[in-house]
Design a protein around this motif. Structure first.
Motif, mmCIF file in Angstrom:
data_model
loop_
_atom_site.group_PDB
_atom_site.id
_atom_site.type_symbol
_atom_site.label_atom_id
_atom_site.label_comp_id
_atom_site.label_asym_id
_atom_site.label_seq_id
_atom_site.Cartn_x
_atom_site.Cartn_y
_atom_site.Cartn_z
ATOM 1 N N THR A 1 0.850 -1.182 0.000
ATOM 2 C CA THR A 1 0.000 0.000 0.000
ATOM 3 C C THR A 1 0.893 1.242 0.000
ATOM 4 N N VAL A 2 0.258 2.390 -0.129
ATOM 5 C CA VAL A 2 0.994 3.662 -0.110
ATOM 6 C C VAL A 2 0.259 4.623 0.808
ATOM 7 N N PHE A 3 1.000 5.186 1.755
ATOM 8 C CA PHE A 3 0.451 6.211 2.644
ATOM 9 C C PHE A 3 0.987 7.580 2.216
ATOM 10 N N GLN A 4 0.193 8.603 2.499
ATOM 11 C CA GLN A 4 0.664 9.957 2.222
ATOM 12 C C GLN A 4 1.713 10.382 3.243
ATOM 13 N N SER A 5 1.598 9.867 4.460
ATOM 14 C CA SER A 5 2.559 10.207 5.508
ATOM 15 C C SER A 5 2.767 8.987 6.386
ATOM 16 N N ALA A 6 3.975 8.877 6.944
ATOM 17 C CA ALA A 6 4.266 7.737 7.823
ATOM 18 C C ALA A 6 3.883 8.025 9.265
ATOM 19 N N THR A 7 3.254 9.179 9.497
ATOM 20 C CA THR A 7 2.844 9.508 10.857
ATOM 21 C C THR A 7 1.816 8.483 11.334
ATOM 22 N N GLY A 8 2.119 7.834 12.447
ATOM 23 C CA GLY A 8 1.211 6.829 12.999
ATOM 24 C C GLY A 8 1.422 5.457 12.415
ATOM 25 N N VAL A 9 2.352 5.342 11.466
ATOM 26 C CA VAL A 9 2.626 4.035 10.854
ATOM 27 C C VAL A 9 4.100 3.716 11.045
ATOM 28 N N SER A 10 4.378 2.545 11.515
ATOM 29 C CA SER A 10 5.768 2.122 11.679
ATOM 30 C C SER A 10 5.799 0.607 11.548
ATOM 31 N N PRO A 11 6.972 0.043 11.256
ATOM 32 C CA PRO A 11 7.052 -1.421 11.199
ATOM 33 C C PRO A 11 6.554 -2.036 12.507
ATOM 34 N N GLY A 12 5.672 -2.983 12.391
ATOM 35 C CA GLY A 12 5.088 -3.610 13.571
ATOM 36 C C GLY A 12 3.732 -3.054 13.948
ATOM 37 N N THR A 13 3.304 -1.968 13.278
ATOM 38 C CA THR A 13 1.981 -1.420 13.570
ATOM 39 C C THR A 13 0.904 -2.448 13.229
ATOM 40 N N SER A 14 -0.010 -2.653 14.153
ATOM 41 C CA SER A 14 -1.055 -3.650 13.945
ATOM 42 C C SER A 14 -2.114 -3.132 12.983
ATOM 43 N N ILE A 15 -2.600 -4.032 12.154
ATOM 44 C CA ILE A 15 -3.734 -3.719 11.270
ATOM 45 C C ILE A 15 -4.970 -4.352 11.901
ATOM 46 N N VAL A 16 -5.954 -3.510 12.175
ATOM 47 C CA VAL A 16 -7.092 -3.932 12.991
ATOM 48 C C VAL A 16 -8.362 -3.927 12.154
ATOM 49 N N MET A 17 -9.190 -4.934 12.398
ATOM 50 C CA MET A 17 -10.523 -4.934 11.788
ATOM 51 C C MET A 17 -11.528 -5.320 12.860
ATOM 52 N N LYS A 18 -12.436 -4.420 13.151
ATOM 53 C CA LYS A 18 -13.459 -4.631 14.181
ATOM 54 C C LYS A 18 -12.836 -5.086 15.502
ATOM 55 N N GLY A 19 -11.717 -4.493 15.851
ATOM 56 C CA GLY A 19 -11.084 -4.785 17.133
ATOM 57 C C GLY A 19 -10.134 -5.948 17.115
ATOM 58 N N PHE A 20 -10.079 -6.690 15.991
ATOM 59 C CA PHE A 20 -9.181 -7.839 15.906
ATOM 60 C C PHE A 20 -7.947 -7.451 15.099
ATOM 61 N N VAL A 21 -6.801 -7.904 15.581
ATOM 62 C CA VAL A 21 -5.568 -7.666 14.824
ATOM 63 C C VAL A 21 -5.525 -8.683 13.691
ATOM 64 N N VAL A 22 -5.563 -8.199 12.454
ATOM 65 C CA VAL A 22 -5.588 -9.111 11.295
ATOM 66 C C VAL A 22 -4.261 -9.094 10.552
ATOM 67 N N GLY A 23 -3.347 -8.229 10.957
ATOM 68 C CA GLY A 23 -2.054 -8.193 10.281
ATOM 69 C C GLY A 23 -1.155 -7.139 10.878
ATOM 70 N N LYS A 24 -0.003 -6.960 10.270
ATOM 71 C CA LYS A 24 0.965 -5.977 10.763
ATOM 72 C C LYS A 24 1.719 -5.361 9.596
ATOM 73 N N ILE A 25 2.251 -4.176 9.859
ATOM 74 C CA ILE A 25 3.108 -3.506 8.880
ATOM 75 C C ILE A 25 4.506 -4.126 8.954
ATOM 76 N N ASN A 26 5.069 -4.472 7.809
ATOM 77 C CA ASN A 26 6.411 -5.046 7.798
ATOM 78 C C ASN A 26 7.490 -3.992 7.608
ATOM 79 N N ARG A 27 7.255 -3.122 6.599
ATOM 80 C CA ARG A 27 8.339 -2.208 6.208
ATOM 81 C C ARG A 27 7.735 -0.968 5.588
ATOM 82 N N ILE A 28 8.323 0.190 5.868
ATOM 83 C CA ILE A 28 7.889 1.423 5.216
ATOM 84 C C ILE A 28 9.119 2.124 4.644
ATOM 85 N N THR A 29 8.937 2.674 3.441
ATOM 86 C CA THR A 29 10.035 3.412 2.799
ATOM 87 C C THR A 29 9.456 4.641 2.112
#
Lengths: 372, 260
Positions: A45-73
């Protein structure tokens, strides 16, 4: 020999083995909990800013962690490329039109990266691109309702979701007011070419022309006074002539009245006429005195009529001038009234010069009438 | 001039001592690498060392771990919810138990128990000329006396740290049930979701380094006794003091390396 010394080898062996087993167990539990042995599905994916996003950030859906961020560049377009993975247990949620949404807590409690599954039938392949909610593709997907976005369950977020449009409107109004004030300031400074600038320029020009107009009005009024004064003299002389003519006409009328009265008596008229000393004889034997008298009266009447005709002719000749003067005066007074009305109704405060309903003159010149 | 000469003499002695210590450490390492290749009697010394240093210290180590873990649990579960940060309790527990206090307190316990014992034992052997006897019969005192103690202390240190982690993280849960009952699944789930392998290895690396420090300093101070028995307790005291200082310095350095 003490028990510990006698069985020291066994005790130490057990001591070490238990520790190793415990260590291995902890490592296995940690690994299982951190999904060392599970397959993850990687996406981009592509974010406009890395604010609030870092490697290891949890991806949540309805309160459940469904994934994580691996790498941002940071990429060449100054956007943030992100690789992330979705757990295999939630693989079937990653369908076509799925999006990611980065929400920042309005009260400073961090951010949350939400996953919204798409309504498409096709499951996305690994390494496929998933847009974010604020990207053009994400906005299009949301507008077409191709993605399931649950309502925000946070009260403050819900409240702010309602307040945000209001704030945006207020912000828009403030921007408009600011822009208007800027335009007004520029218009007042004479730097604007817009309608307001034109109005202000017109007002300014009108105010500048006001003294000139006042002088012109003074001139016109003086001219009118001059012309009116000459006209009044003529009218006065005409009136005097009228009085003379009227007195003559009065005398004639009196004579005619006396004659009529004399003629009215039938009994005395014939004897008087036939009487050698009567009127008729006198009338016939007066050396045309009576006739001359009548003729002089008729001549006077004719003179009076001619004089009256001259006056009327003169008046007719002066009427176009009088009409033109009156028209000019009326126009000048209207312009002066507009200027004064414009100045009085300052457009910055009231709303400009009001529309004027024009009334045609009720009096046309005789010349104009003749060409109709 | 006297001051300058005394300063120079002191510096020369300290440099000589440091070089001697480094040489001693080098000998210990080289003999340790040879230890497992040899079938020798030092194996029994190693077992006994692990028994005394590790097994016998397990009780006090476990009590400390359970007490500290319980204290963190109780304080965290009552204080952190006031800030809405209840989840931080597990993070604090993991950091304190596995990364910091676990290896440090274990090292202090081993220094106090085994460090002094090793220093006084070796010092007594020097005073009794036992070291000379070993040398006279062709036994390398470092290979036979130091290496088993060195390995024993290091292994005990690492294993006791594992036990400290176990008792600190799980044993404290039993105590907390009295004060603040929590479902075991919730407790373990939260704990394991936050516990990383780097937390565990960080503590074990520290334990390994602390074990090296305690064993080397204690054996070095034991051999530093010359001939008088009155030097033996002094050697024990120096072993404890130097071990504590070096353990704290090493802890700071390792922590800096880990968080840098």
């Amino acid at each position: 020999m003490k028990f510990k010394i006698k069985y020291s080898d066994q005790i130490v062996g057990l001591f070490i083995v238990i520790a190793v087993v415990i260590f291995a167990l902890i490592v296995i539990l940690v690994g299982a909990n951190q999904r060392w042995f599970a397959k993850d599905y990687r996406f981009k994916t592509v974010f406009q800013s890395a604010t609030g996003v870092s490697p290891g950030t949890s991806i949540v859906m309805k309160g459940f962690v469904v994934g994580k961020i691996n790498r941002i560049t940071l990429n060449a377009d100054n956007a943030v490329d992100a690789d992330f993975h979705i757990y295999d247990t939630y693989r079937n949620l990653v369908r076509e039109f799925s999006i990611l949404e980065l929400t920042v807590s309005p009260i400073g409690l961090g951010s949350q990266l939400l996953f919204h599954p798409g309504r498409g039938e096709r499951l996305l392949d690994e390494e496929e691109f998933i847009p974010t909610a604020d990207s053009p593709a994400g906005i299009a997907i949301i507008e077409q309702e191709l993605v399931e976005i649950p309502p925000k369950d946070d009260t403050i977020t819900r409240l702010l979701a309602n307040v945000n449009p209001l704030l945006e409107n207020v912000n828009r109004v403030m921007i408009t007011i600011n822009r208007t004030l800027t335009d007004v300031n520029r218009a007042i400074a004479g730097q604007s070419t817009g309608p307001l600038g034109s109005i202000v320029n017109d007002v300014s020009g009108a105010a500048a022309r006001l003294p000139v107009m006042a002088d012109r009005v003074d001139d016109i009024v003086a001219d009118v006074q001059t012309r009116t004064a000459g006209l009044l003299d003529q009218v006065s002389s005409l009136l005097l002539a009228f009085q003379v003519v009227s007195s003559d006409v009065g005398a004639i009328s009196n004579n005619l009245a006396a004659t009529t009265e004399a003629i009215r008596d039938p009994t005395g008229l014939v004897p008087k006429l036939l009487d050698p000393k009567g009127s008729l004889k006198t009338f016939l034997d007066d050396n045309d005195a009576l006739y001359k008298r009548v003729m002089s009266i008729v001549a006077e009447v004719e003179t009076s009529v001619r004089s009256l005709q001259g006056i009327v002719t003169g008046l007719n000749g002066e009427m176009p001038k009088i009409s033109a003067v009156l028209n000019e005066t009326r126009t000048a007074i209207q312009q002066a009234q507009d200027v004064l009305e414009g100045v009085k109704n300052n457009p910055l405060i009231r709303g400009g010069v009001p529309e004027r309903a024009y009334q045609d003159s009720l009096y046309g010149s005789m010349r104009e009438g003749s060409f109709e | 001039m006297n001051i300058l000469s005394s300063l120079g003499k002191s510096a020369r002695e300290r440099a000589s001592t440091l070089l001697y210590g480094l040489g001693f450490f080098y000998n210990v390492i080289t003999e340790t690498l040879r230890f497992f290749k040899r079938s020798q009697v030092g194996y029994k010394v190693l077992i006994n060392q692990i028994l005394f240093t590790g097994y016998e210290a397990l009780a006090i180590n476990a009590i400390m771990a359970v007490a500290i873990g319980a204290a963190i649990n109780v304080i965290g579960s009552s204080l952190l919810p006031q800030f809405g940060q209840s989840q931080l309790m597990y993070t604090i527990l993991i950091i304190v138990i596995t990364r910091e206090l676990g290896p440090l307190l274990t090292a202090f316990v081993i220094t106090a128990r085994s460090g002094t014992a090793i220093a006084t034992e070796l010092g007594g052997m020097v005073v009794n000329h036992e070291i000379e006897a070993y040398i006279s019969v062709g036994l390398n005192p470092i290979s036979y006396l130091v290496v088993p103690r060195f390995i024993g202390v290091v292994v005990s240190m690492v294993i006791l740290t594992v036990y400290f982690n176990l008792f600190g993280l799980l044993g404290s849960f039993v105590v907390v049930q009295i004060v603040n009952p929590t479902p075991v699944s919730e407790y373990l789930g939260n704990l394991l979701s936050l516990l990383t392998i780097s937390d565990i290895f960080s503590g074990l690396v520290k334990a390994f380094i602390f074990g090296i420090i305690v064993s080397v300093v204690s054996t070095y101070q034991g051999f530093s006794v010359n001939r008088s028995s009155t030097e033996i307790p002094v050697a024990g005291i120096r072993a404890v003091g130097q071990s504590f200082i070096l353990i704290i310095v090493a802890d700071v350095l390792v922590t800096l390396v880990q968080y840098a």
